[in-house]
Scaffold this motif. Structure first.
Motif, PDB file in Angstrom:
ATOM      1  N   SER A  66      -0.090 -10.061  -6.242  1.00  0.00           N
ATOM      2  CA  SER A  66      -1.014 -10.621  -5.093  1.00  0.00           C
ATOM      3  C   SER A  66      -1.478  -9.256  -4.500  1.00  0.00           C
ATOM      4  CB  SER A  66      -0.212 -11.495  -4.251  1.00  0.00           C
ATOM      5  OG  SER A  66       0.176 -12.447  -4.872  1.00  0.00           O
ATOM      6  N   ILE A  67      -1.217  -8.201  -4.794  1.00  0.00           N
ATOM      7  CA  ILE A  67      -2.009  -7.049  -4.180  1.00  0.00           C
ATOM      8  C   ILE A  67      -3.181  -6.650  -4.431  1.00  0.00           C
ATOM      9  CG2 ILE A  67      -1.385  -4.464  -3.623  1.00  0.00           C
ATOM     10  CD1 ILE A  67       1.381  -4.922  -4.052  1.00  0.00           C
ATOM     11  N   GLU A  68      -4.132  -6.569  -3.398  1.00  0.00           N
ATOM     12  CA  GLU A  68      -5.441  -6.324  -3.823  1.00  0.00           C
ATOM     13  C   GLU A  68      -5.984  -5.587  -2.390  1.00  0.00           C
ATOM     14  OE1 GLU A  68      -7.306 -10.204  -1.989  1.00  0.00           O
ATOM     15  OE2 GLU A  68      -6.942 -10.254  -4.037  1.00  0.00           O
ATOM     16  N   ARG A  69      -7.000  -4.825  -2.435  1.00  0.00           N
ATOM     17  CA  ARG A  69      -7.604  -4.111  -1.393  1.00  0.00           C
ATOM     18  C   ARG A  69      -7.541  -4.800  -0.124  1.00  0.00           C
ATOM     19  NH1 ARG A  69     -10.851   0.509  -0.983  1.00  0.00           N
ATOM     20  NH2 ARG A  69     -12.237   0.423   0.757  1.00  0.00           N
ATOM     21  N   GLY A  70      -7.048  -4.389   0.960  1.00  0.00           N
ATOM     22  CA  GLY A  70      -7.216  -5.105   2.170  1.00  0.00           C
ATOM     23  C   GLY A  70      -5.642  -5.815   2.399  1.00  0.00           C
ATOM     24  N   SER A  71      -5.071  -5.890   1.418  1.00  0.00           N
ATOM     25  CA  SER A  71      -3.543  -6.592   1.745  1.00  0.00           C
ATOM     26  C   SER A  71      -2.627  -5.902   2.702  1.00  0.00           C
ATOM     27  CB  SER A  71      -2.776  -6.843   0.395  1.00  0.00           C
ATOM     28  OG  SER A  71      -3.492  -7.514  -0.540  1.00  0.00           O
ATOM     29  N   HIS A  72      -2.053  -6.553   3.711  1.00  0.00           N
ATOM     30  CA  HIS A  72      -1.260  -5.865   4.621  1.00  0.00           C
ATOM     31  C   HIS A  72       0.208  -5.787   3.817  1.00  0.00           C
ATOM     32  CE1 HIS A  72      -3.984  -5.970   8.291  1.00  0.00           C
ATOM     33  NE2 HIS A  72      -4.632  -6.410   7.347  1.00  0.00           N
ATOM     34  N   LEU A  73       0.984  -4.668   3.844  1.00  0.00           N
ATOM     35  CA  LEU A  73       2.094  -4.832   3.223  1.00  0.00           C
ATOM     36  C   LEU A  73       3.206  -3.825   3.865  1.00  0.00           C
ATOM     37  CD1 LEU A  73       1.034  -3.360  -0.572  1.00  0.00           C
ATOM     38  CD2 LEU A  73       1.503  -5.837   0.300  1.00  0.00           C
ATOM     39  N   TYR A  74       4.384  -4.402   3.512  1.00  0.00           N
ATOM     40  CA  TYR A  74       5.598  -3.536   4.149  1.00  0.00           C
ATOM     41  C   TYR A  74       6.360  -3.219   2.975  1.00  0.00           C
ATOM     42  CZ  TYR A  74      10.253  -2.694   5.910  1.00  0.00           C
ATOM     43  OH  TYR A  74      11.549  -2.217   6.304  1.00  0.00           O
ATOM     44  N   VAL A  75       6.557  -1.759   2.673  1.00  0.00           N
ATOM     45  CA  VAL A  75       6.914  -1.097   1.695  1.00  0.00           C
ATOM     46  C   VAL A  75       8.375  -0.366   1.821  1.00  0.00           C
ATOM     47  CG1 VAL A  75       6.736   0.492  -0.162  1.00  0.00           C
ATOM     48  CG2 VAL A  75       4.806  -0.860   0.473  1.00  0.00           C
ATOM     49  N   GLN A  76       9.415  -0.659   1.260  1.00  0.00           N
ATOM     50  CA  GLN A  76      10.662   0.290   1.292  1.00  0.00           C
ATOM     51  C   GLN A  76      10.775   1.208  -0.112  1.00  0.00           C
ATOM     52  OE1 GLN A  76      13.773  -2.632   2.167  1.00  0.00           O
ATOM     53  NE2 GLN A  76      13.551  -1.848   4.196  1.00  0.00           N
ATOM     54  N   GLY A  77      11.137   2.350   0.325  1.00  0.00           N
ATOM     55  CA  GLY A  77      11.464   3.161  -0.905  1.00  0.00           C
ATOM     56  C   GLY A  77      11.947   4.461  -0.678  1.00  0.00           C
ATOM     57  N   ARG A  78      11.561   5.450  -1.892  1.00  0.00           N
ATOM     58  CA  ARG A  78      11.998   6.777  -1.519  1.00  0.00           C
ATOM     59  C   ARG A  78      10.814   7.707  -1.808  1.00  0.00           C
ATOM     60  NH1 ARG A  78      12.832   9.166  -6.607  1.00  0.00           N
ATOM     61  NH2 ARG A  78      12.700   7.359  -8.154  1.00  0.00           N
ATOM     62  N   ILE A  79      10.673   8.937  -1.191  1.00  0.00           N
ATOM     63  CA  ILE A  79       9.544   9.959  -1.294  1.00  0.00           C
ATOM     64  C   ILE A  79      10.037  10.678  -3.015  1.00  0.00           C
ATOM     65  CG2 ILE A  79       8.375  11.968  -0.557  1.00  0.00           C
ATOM     66  CD1 ILE A  79       8.708  10.363   2.129  1.00  0.00           C
ATOM     67  N   CYS A  80       9.201  11.038  -3.498  1.00  0.00           N
ATOM     68  CA  CYS A  80       9.064  11.666  -4.724  1.00  0.00           C
ATOM     69  C   CYS A  80       7.978  12.801  -4.892  1.00  0.00           C
ATOM     70  CB  CYS A  80       9.143  11.047  -5.965  1.00  0.00           C
ATOM     71  SG  CYS A  80       9.451  11.733  -7.416  1.00  0.00           S
ATOM     72  N   ALA A  81       8.450  14.000  -5.199  1.00  0.00           N
ATOM     73  CA  ALA A  81       7.377  15.138  -5.532  1.00  0.00           C
ATOM     74  C   ALA A  81       7.035  15.343  -6.871  1.00  0.00           C
ATOM     75  CB  ALA A  81       7.840  16.385  -4.958  1.00  0.00           C
TER      76      ALA A  81
END
Length: 108
Positions: A66-81
């Motif tokens: 369902s993700i599309e441009r303009g979608s409002h999201l809450y994301v949890q995760g980790r940062i990766c370089a």
């Protein structure tokens, strides 16, 4: 000592790219967040940050379709370089959020 690499973001989706990799869907998208504060003179300042997010579809991410441009999201995760070299051979570092969960929020 315990090490922690955890990020939580709530924002609006910019670009979206979905692709099938083997039997899973991976969604790469940008997410914009804004931080509001006042500068030393008391003027309102908006600090806008774009985050690159990578989300592999699993049971916790059934909403990825369902993700599309303009979608409002809450994301949890980790940062990766991730290091890469461009066409000129110059080395760069790209920071990505590897999503553990993604949840659609109501568009206010």
């Amino acid at each position: 000592m315990e090490y922690i690499n955890h990020i939580e973001l709530a924002g609006v989706v910019g670009r979206v790219r979905k692709q099938q990799v083997a039997d899973r869907i991976v969604v790469n998208f940008s997410l914009v967040t804004e931080e509001y504060h006042k500068d030393d003179s008391g003027c309102a300042v908006v600090e806008t940050t774009w985050h690159n997010v990578v989300a592999w579809q699993n049971a916790d991410m059934a909403e990825l379709d369902s993700i599309e441009r303009g979608s409002h999201l809450y994301v949890q995760g980790r940062i990766c370089a991730r290091r890469y070299s461009d066409a000129n051979g110059d080395s760069h570092i790209l920071y990505e959020v590897i999503a553990a969960s993604v949840r659609l929020l109501p568009n206010d």
